[in-house]
Design a protein around this motif. Structure first.
Motif, PDB file in Angstrom:
ATOM      1  N   ARG A   1      -7.705   1.102  -6.006  1.00 18.87           N
ATOM      2  CA  ARG A   1      -7.765   2.116  -4.748  1.00 18.87           C
ATOM      3  C   ARG A   1      -8.200   0.813  -3.679  1.00 18.87           C
TER       4      ARG A   1
ATOM      5  N   GLN B   1       0.841   5.884  -1.151  1.00 18.14           N
ATOM      6  CA  GLN B   1      -0.285   6.850  -1.268  1.00 18.14           C
ATOM      7  C   GLN B   1      -0.281   7.498  -2.775  1.00 18.14           C
TER       8      GLN B   1
ATOM      9  N   SER C   1       0.853  -1.209  -0.106  1.00 18.46           N
ATOM     10  CA  SER C   1       0.194   0.150   0.031  1.00 18.46           C
ATOM     11  C   SER C   1       0.860   1.310   0.008  1.00 18.46           C
TER      12      SER C   1
ATOM     13  N   GLN D   1      -5.045   5.585  -0.445  1.00 20.84           N
ATOM     14  CA  GLN D   1      -4.325   4.647  -0.493  1.00 20.84           C
ATOM     15  C   GLN D   1      -4.448   3.716  -1.581  1.00 20.84           C
TER      16      GLN D   1
END
Length: 580
Positions: A149, A116, A114, A122
């Motif tokens: 996402r 940004q 994960s 995330q």
């Protein structure tokens, strides 16, 4: 166990009933725990099936992107919502830069952890390496990216949930990415976990928590009902056994009651006979103590009271028993002036648990004080402390002891204090005056040519002369604390506390004058008057740590010998540091 045997041993039977009850309750509790564990295992299996079903139904891409060999974004579909990713370049600072390098090196597709997204939020990236055929061979042509996402992933997982919704968490390497709890989630409860394999990334875990709806459909009230009914059955069984035991015990008690009543009659007869015998003995003891010459009294403590006193106590003091008891309770100091301190000292015997003898004085009715030697012994009976006191009038013994003490310090011929008293008094005065920072004076006297006096006039005349000289010396002392002692033979010593050299010389002059007034003829004297005379050595010292009483005696002796060398019948004062 037979009922009769149980009645004889009620404690053992009760213990067995309690042990039986505990065993039954333990078995019921174990069965209840086993049923609960089975239901929980069933609920866990159902929750695991739900989690696996979610994973089987999962597939959803959010965006397709092309990244060239320089790690620059060349193509994005759909463009709407992904404008920030156009011309984006992966730099070394990007968390997935190492993943791109690894995919290019191994030529193997890989799903990232994960991170940004530049679009916000995330996300996950699935990197697929691309190659093209050229004239020289296969050439690396960048990456094909599938962007997900995390929120969309979890929403897709949960879109097909039934009415009994699940509480789901998505974790990556122990860190929660998305948490979708439900309103009826059971807090602080167990959970099941299923690994999520995305591409070649095994770091994802789906954690599912049970809900109240799931637990309600997977569990029943059967374990609780079994435990309650089993406990009631065990209690009823043990209670029935206890009632049977009590009935048998009552029958046994009724049989033994008659035997106890008969034994009680015999015991009471024996007790009455023993009581009559003890009363006769007690009366005899009281009569004996009433006719004793010693005073016997007993003091009870907490509360303090005069429990007993014999006839000698009040008769010897001139009171009646009632008068003495009343006076002792109201004003004990009228009977014993030192009553308070004596009682305080006597009460210490309670802690020492011993005996003691005290010397006190008691006041008779006519006001005369009588010495009393009191022997006290501590006694504790029935939780209360008592002081057993025996008093005896020892006035004769005290007078004898005082006379002996006086004789031990007195010269038999002259009646003056002896050498023993001189040594003791000189030392005590030295110590006292050292504390008071005052001088101590000493006169050493010697009768001039006393041996010649005895040789010519006889020892009887010599003894008479010494007695008259002792009287004259006593009459010369004017201050309290001064004392005359016979030092030995015809030598005398005068202790003058607080006297400086000048005061010592004044006392010595009075002694010379008193001896001259005696006018005792001396046939072999060097005195021009032909009378008995004395030579005196005077000394006075301020007591200091480096000196002692023997230094004062040395000074006075040295001055006495100087007086004899200078012609006798005179006084010489010690010079500073003479004899030190």
């Amino acid at each position: 166990m037979p009922v009769r045997s149980a009645a004889r041993h009620p404690k053992h039977a009760l213990t067995l009933i309690v042990l039986l009850l505990v065993a039954l309750l333990f078995a019921i509790f174990y069965l209840w725990q086993a049923l609960l564990a089975a239901e929980q295992t069933q609920a866990r299996a159902r929750l695991q099936l739900e989690a696996n079903r979610l994973l089987r139904d999962f597939e959803n891409f959010q965006a397709i992107e092309w990244l060239d060999r320089d790690y620059r974004m060349r193509w994005v579909q759909p463009l709407a919502g992904n404008e920030a990713a156009v011309d984006f370049v992966y730099g070394p600072e990007h968390p997935n830069y190492a993943v791109l390098a690894e995919v290019e090196r191994t030529a193997t597709a890989h799903l990232s952890n994960s991170f940004q997204l530049v679009q916000g939020g995330q996300g996950l990236a699935y990197y697929v390496p691309l190659y093209r055929q050229t004239e020289t061979g296969t050439e690396f042509d960048g990456f094909l990216l599938g962007i997900f996402r995390v929120e969309v992933l979890l929403a897709d997982l949960l879109k097909n949930l039934q009415a009994n919704r699940l509480s789901v968490e998505l974790e990556a390497r122990g860190q929660t990415l998305i948490n979708r709890p439900t309103n009826d989630q059971v807090t602080n409860s167990w959970s099941v976990s299923s690994p999520v394999e995305l591409g070649e990334n095994h770091n994802f875990m789906l954690v599912v928590h049970p809900t109240r709806h799931l637990l309600a459909t997977a569990t029943t009230h059967l374990p609780l009902m079994i435990m309650i009914s089993g406990s009631l059955a065990a209690l009823l069984l043990c209670y029935s056994l206890w009632l049977a035991l009590q009935a048998a015990r009552r029958n046994q008690i009724l049989k033994s009651t008659n035997r106890q009543l008969q034994a009680e009659v015999v015991r009471r007869q024996a007790t009455e006979e023993s009581l009559q015998h003890n009363q006769a003995r007690l009366k005899l003891i009281i009569d004996m103590t009433d006719h004793s010459h010693d005073a016997l009294f007993i003091i009870g403590l907490r509360p303090q009271e005069l429990v007993y006193l014999n006839r000698t106590c009040w008769q010897s003091l001139g009171y009646t028993e009632e008068e003495l008891r009343q006076l002792a309770s109201i004003a004990p100091r009228d009977i014993m002036p030192d009553a308070d301190s004596w009682l305080h000292a006597v009460k210490k015997l309670i802690h020492d648990q011993g005996n003691a003898i005290f010397q006190q004085h008691v006041r008779r009715r006519d006001g005369k004080l009588t010495p009393l030697e009191i022997s006290v012994r501590h006694l504790r009976r029935l939780g209360r402390d008592y002081l057993i006191c025996v008093g005896r009038n020892n006035s004769e013994q005290l007078e004898i002891a005082e006379r002996l003490q006086r004789l031990s310090n007195q010269d038999g011929l002259t009646g003056l204090y002896n050498r023993r008293y001189f040594d003791k008094t000189l030392l005590s005065e030295w110590r006292r005056l050292r504390r008071d920072n005052a001088p101590l004076g000493l006169l050493m006297l010697d009768v001039d040519h006393f041996k010649r006096f005895n040789d010519h006039l006889g020892h009887q005349a010599g003894d008479d002369a010494l007695q008259r000289l002792a009287n004259a010396l006593n009459n010369c002392l004017m201050r309290e604390g001064d004392c005359v002692c016979r030092y030995g033979g015809e030598e005398f010593a005068v202790i003058l506390p607080g006297a400086d050299p000048s005061q010592c010389l004044k006392v010595a002059q009075r002694i010379h004058e008193a001896v001259a007034l005696m006018a005792l003829p001396h046939p072999e004297t060097s005195n021009a008057s032909g009378l008995l005379s004395v030579s005196i050595g005077a000394a006075s010292l301020q007591p200091m740590p480096e000196w002692g009483p023997h230094d004062l005696i040395k000074q006075a002796d040295a001055a006495l010998y100087r007086a004899k060398d200078e012609g006798r019948n005179r006084t010489c004062s010690a010079e500073p540091n003479e004899g030190l």
